[in-house]
Design an enzyme around this catalytic site. Structure first.
Site, mmCIF file in Angstrom:
data_model
loop_
_atom_site.group_PDB
_atom_site.id
_atom_site.type_symbol
_atom_site.label_atom_id
_atom_site.label_comp_id
_atom_site.label_asym_id
_atom_site.label_seq_id
_atom_site.Cartn_x
_atom_site.Cartn_y
_atom_site.Cartn_z
ATOM 1 N N LEU A 106 0.879 -1.163 0.000
ATOM 2 C CA LEU A 106 0.000 0.000 0.000
ATOM 3 C C LEU A 106 0.918 1.214 0.000
ATOM 4 O O LEU A 106 1.914 1.228 0.733
ATOM 5 C CB LEU A 106 -0.900 0.023 1.243
ATOM 6 N N ASP A 107 0.601 2.226 -0.798
ATOM 7 C CA ASP A 107 1.522 3.352 -0.888
ATOM 8 C C ASP A 107 1.489 4.210 0.376
ATOM 9 O O ASP A 107 0.649 4.035 1.265
ATOM 10 C CB ASP A 107 1.257 4.181 -2.153
ATOM 11 N N TYR A 108 2.407 5.134 0.449
ATOM 12 C CA TYR A 108 2.648 5.951 1.645
ATOM 13 C C TYR A 108 1.388 6.647 2.151
ATOM 14 O O TYR A 108 1.120 6.687 3.354
ATOM 15 C CB TYR A 108 3.726 6.987 1.310
ATOM 16 N N SER A 110 -1.784 5.868 1.481
ATOM 17 C CA SER A 110 -2.979 5.026 1.561
ATOM 18 C C SER A 110 -3.030 4.300 2.901
ATOM 19 O O SER A 110 -2.017 4.125 3.575
ATOM 20 C CB SER A 110 -2.992 4.008 0.421
#
Length: 249
Positions: A106-108, A110
């Protein structure tokens, strides 16, 4: 019937090492099985019974496989160390979970469901493109999307030189300033939802993963985790789990 497997495959399945790394460690004499040093590639072991030590550390016992569901908070990295000094998921987790690896990313910016495990075989199947494991996200975008924007997301378009798979997109809630969408993915390209929304002219404000395959975020507080016990049964290249949730911590 006792099932024997190649030692390097068993070590790789622990999630700590790749198959090639396991082979090198065996040749270097750094693998001990049931008290005996193993240096011969191709040696077979019973993964359900053997005690396997690599570089002085017990790394594999099928009975010790564990699974944790973590509610990843916003603004932290899904990595062990960040060169820019940003927080990582391990800043929120106890020391006992430092050796468990995240399945997927999961990106930073999210938040949402993240599975951590030492079960390398399961991790590979959940992330391999051929299985098309379902992932569900709730996405808040600025303003109200036009029908043509939603249809482009649903039918797919070229991204990184390949067309995206069809995606289910529904409106959950809306007001003049923003709209919540439910988006169901069956693939996992880098920052895919954000990039797809940007390409059709939608600005993502919030992105939350609520489901990953058979696992759900419901009941897990923000920045907390639950250990789950499960028995996975193969069925049409998927898994039907029987899951018992433990107390959230």
């Amino acid at each position: 019937m006792i099932t024997q497997e190649r030692l390097q495959k068993v070590i790789a399945a622990s999630g700590r090492y790749s198959r090639r790394q396991a082979e090198e460690l065996i040749k270097q004499g750094k693998v001990i099985v049931d008290g005996k040093k193993i240096t011969q590639l191709g040696s077979k072991v019973n993964p359900q019974q053997s005690r396997i030590v690599v570089c002085g550390r017990l790394i594999f016992n099928r009975a010790q496989k564990k699974y944790f569901l973590f509610h990843k908070p916003r603004q932290c990295m899904v990595t062990r160390d960040d060169p820019e000094g940003r927080k990582t998921i391990y800043d929120y987790l106890p020391q006992k979970m430092k050796n468990f690896k995240p399945v997927g990313r999961l990106d930073y910016d999210s938040e949402g469901l993240l599975l951590l495990t030492n079960d390398g075989e399961l991790a590979q199947k959940l992330t391999h493109p051929q299985f098309h494991i379902e992932k569900i996200y709730e996405v808040k975008v600025v303003s109200k999307p036009h029908l043509r924007q939603l249809e482009r997301l649903r039918t797919g378009f070229e991204l990184d030189g390949r067309k995206t798979l069809p995606m289910k997109v529904d409106i959950i809630d809306e007001n003049p300033k923003s709209t919540w969408l439910s988006m169901v993915l069956h693939e996992g390209r880098n920052r895919q939802i954000r990039r797809m929304c940007d390409k059709v002219g939608l600005t993502v404000k919030t992105l939350v993963r609520t489901q990953f395959g058979p696992f759900a975020l419901k009941g897990i507080p923000y920045a907390k985790y639950k250990e789950v016990s499960l028995n996975l049964t193969p069925f049409v290249s998927r898994f039907i789990p029987r899951i018992r949730y433990e107390k959230a911590v």
